[in-house]
Design a protein around this motif. Sequence first.
Motif, PDB file in Angstrom:
ATOM      1  N   GLY B  76       0.833  -1.210   0.000  1.00  0.00           N
ATOM      2  CA  GLY B  76       0.000   0.000   0.000  1.00  0.00           C
ATOM      3  C   GLY B  76       0.862   1.251   0.000  1.00  0.00           C
ATOM      4  N   GLN B 114      -5.744  -5.743  -2.186  1.00  0.00           N
ATOM      5  CA  GLN B 114      -6.626  -4.890  -1.372  1.00  0.00           C
ATOM      6  C   GLN B 114      -5.864  -3.688  -0.827  1.00  0.00           C
ATOM      7  OE1 GLN B 114     -10.181  -5.655  -0.606  1.00  0.00           O
ATOM      8  NE2 GLN B 114      -9.877  -3.441  -0.346  1.00  0.00           N
ATOM      9  N   LYS B 115      -4.659  -3.938  -0.342  1.00  0.00           N
ATOM     10  CA  LYS B 115      -3.851  -2.841   0.216  1.00  0.00           C
ATOM     11  C   LYS B 115      -3.571  -1.774  -0.838  1.00  0.00           C
ATOM     12  CE  LYS B 115      -1.446  -5.413   3.808  1.00  0.00           C
ATOM     13  NZ  LYS B 115      -0.341  -6.354   3.959  1.00  0.00           N
ATOM     14  N   ASP B 118      -6.742   0.167  -1.692  1.00  0.00           N
ATOM     15  CA  ASP B 118      -7.104   1.081  -0.602  1.00  0.00           C
ATOM     16  C   ASP B 118      -6.217   2.312  -0.589  1.00  0.00           C
ATOM     17  OD1 ASP B 118      -9.055  -0.632   0.181  1.00  0.00           O
ATOM     18  OD2 ASP B 118      -7.931  -1.519   1.869  1.00  0.00           O
ATOM     19  N   ASP B 121      -5.640   5.836  -6.021  1.00  0.00           N
ATOM     20  CA  ASP B 121      -6.790   6.018  -6.893  1.00  0.00           C
ATOM     21  C   ASP B 121      -6.331   6.101  -8.355  1.00  0.00           C
ATOM     22  OD1 ASP B 121      -9.361   6.450  -7.777  1.00  0.00           O
ATOM     23  OD2 ASP B 121      -9.260   8.620  -7.484  1.00  0.00           O
TER      24      ASP B 121
END
Lengths: 446, 330
Positions: B76, B114-115, B118, B121
Amino acid sequence: MALTGIQIFKLLPGTNCKKCGSPTCLAFAMNLASGKAELDACSDVSPESREKLSAASAPPIRPVVVGYGDTAVKVGGETVQYRHEKTFFNPTGIAALIEDSRDDADIAATVKRFQKYQYLRVGLNLRPELVVVKGGPRLAAAAKAVVDNSDLSVILYSEDIAALKAAAEALAGKNPLIGPATAANYKDVAAVAVAAKVPVWLKAKDMDEVAVLTKGLNEAGVKDLVVDTGARTPKKAFEDSVAMRRAALVGQNRDYGYGTIAFPAEITKNLAMQVAVAANLIAKYAGIVVLSDFDGAVVFPLLLQRLNIFTDPQRPMTQTEGIYPINEPNDSSPVLVTTNFSLTYFIVSGEVEASRVPCWLLIKDSEGLSVLTAWAAGKFSGDDVGQFVLKRSGIVDKIKHKSVIIPGYAAAISGDMEEELPGWKVAIGPREAAHLTKFLKEFTVS
Amino acid sequence: MAFQINTVKYSGKINVTPVGAQKINLGGQTAFPFYDFEGTFPNKPKLAIQIWDMDPGEGFSVPLAKAFEGVLGDPGAWAKKAVEYGADIVCLTLKSSDPNDQNTGAAEAIAATQKVLDAVDVPVIVFGVDNKDKDVETLSAVCEKFAGKNLIVGPVTDKNYKQIGAQALAYGHAVIARSPIDVNLAKQLNILLMDLGTKPENILIDPNTGGLGYGMEYCYSVMERLQAAALLQADDKLQQPIINMLGEEIWKTKEANQPTAAVPTLGDQTCRGVLMEVTEAVSLMAAGTSLLVLSHPASLKLVREYIDLWTDGGPVKDDGLPEVPITPIN
């Protein structure tokens, strides 16, 4: 304008004498048209026909040699727009610019540094070849400092005709490229070039003026030309480069049938951005690119790119057959054998090196084919590879074990190899080089 | 008469391919790369940065480790950093799933994806390890879990297109079709995917990029031939935008990883790697790419600047470009 085979045939004697090596004059004409024969092979062609034919068979982009010795560069001579159509022949010369305002000691130290940017790869010595010496009154002395302290070839850059003349004389025998010939001075530059028997680079203000200057210089007796279209932004330099190639090959316009010189050094001061500009122009047709300075980080990437772009796509790069020790092997280190396709060699040797396992890598001549293709084509057969390992390679003098690893894709040859290598163990390695590390770490020689 | 460039007439164009939930357009060009004197180029080539789903550890290139210091091991944070550096797209590679490495599975792939989703964008590529079975395991699960998120998944090959292609189709993702540097095999794979129902604009062609000095020329010429087929012959099975995974090819070479002091004739290590990446990026753009996956942020900055100069014209603005130090040689 290139002639067709039939047009050429009409100019030949029609005797079908076979002395040229072709069975008939028509066959010879067809070979001439496709560039597979030279007109000189015909001893009976009339002088008139010879003149017509040699004018028509002149290459669409005139090849010009710049410089001397190991660093001579051929500019022009290209016949296609895309390398897959045939090949690109003459790798872009890579130059750095030196102002003559720098003193001789500084220039000497700089070119001695430039001299060291040389890299051996696939049996070739990759290096930048050229220095552009720019200035006026000190041009000759500065140019002399370059050739006295290095073997680099020189391009002279001065609008001072007397300085250009003196420098061209000082570099007698070194075949410098001199210029720029411009609309204002081209006759004077031509006179210097004719006297010194050297090629000329011209600097136009746009594509229109290129034709004016090439015509003018031809009339003034200079045929060996290199063109600077005058573009000094990346977009324009790219566009002009494409326009030159298209005009010569598609338009068959002799006025544009010359190799080019481009100046990333005058497009940006930033050396990193000069690399981007040069990379674009090496891919897209420049004969020479001029940077503001050299450094390994700058020239090495461009040399690799140039090697890739100018490799003949019809003739794979090969590595010399032989023994390659990796990670300091000894007499009990594993032996691997693979093909001489340069990519195969690079990838396998890279992975073996990364594994840190000491190994002997044997490269067997497979006519430049990769493992799977070579095996399928019978260039990497069991008896052949077995013979190579046992006799030709000389590896048996270096090891005290009897085992050899073959590529996974050539697993089928192991039986035949074992017949050729009595008492040996033929181990089958991984199919992909990426799995070599794991394989080698678990492998023990027997 | 004023000089006129000899132009070529084209009968085809490259598909406009919107990627990600953000609908970033790739492709759309109607002429050979950057030949805007005879065609239109609605979308500049886009630049992605490749990140890993795990800490790359010891063997990772020092210049890359430095550029992403503090975020390695956190996909992330790494993705966020890539976007801060200017990436249009983030390419998450599922390195930990390599059976020769940690051999992680679907759950870890989903967690890493997922990380990234999240954190950023921008469109996200989820890339496997080019192992036909492992990629089916991880990418199929990722496709299903992130239904409707418009991911780009790959590599899809002729060995696993049925499984991954079907999952991507079912859950609304684009695919990266990888074939081994060959025009006919690229076409064949595209046909197989389209037969499966994949829309032409949901396919990117990955010609399998070779590194600079390590086979780039094969890829270069295949790309030129792909462009010729798409544009001159209007072959609608080859009009997909091309993606090149070039960053990792550069940074895994021996030369990109030799310290400056070990080989001063190769110059500063970071500059050398960056300029190798830039040189290959420019070459591949000249051959027709639409999406470059890079590794180093300085490469991205230079390549971006160069794309603007190449398309928009005008002089180079020297400010803010990275300087190349001249390395002394004894």
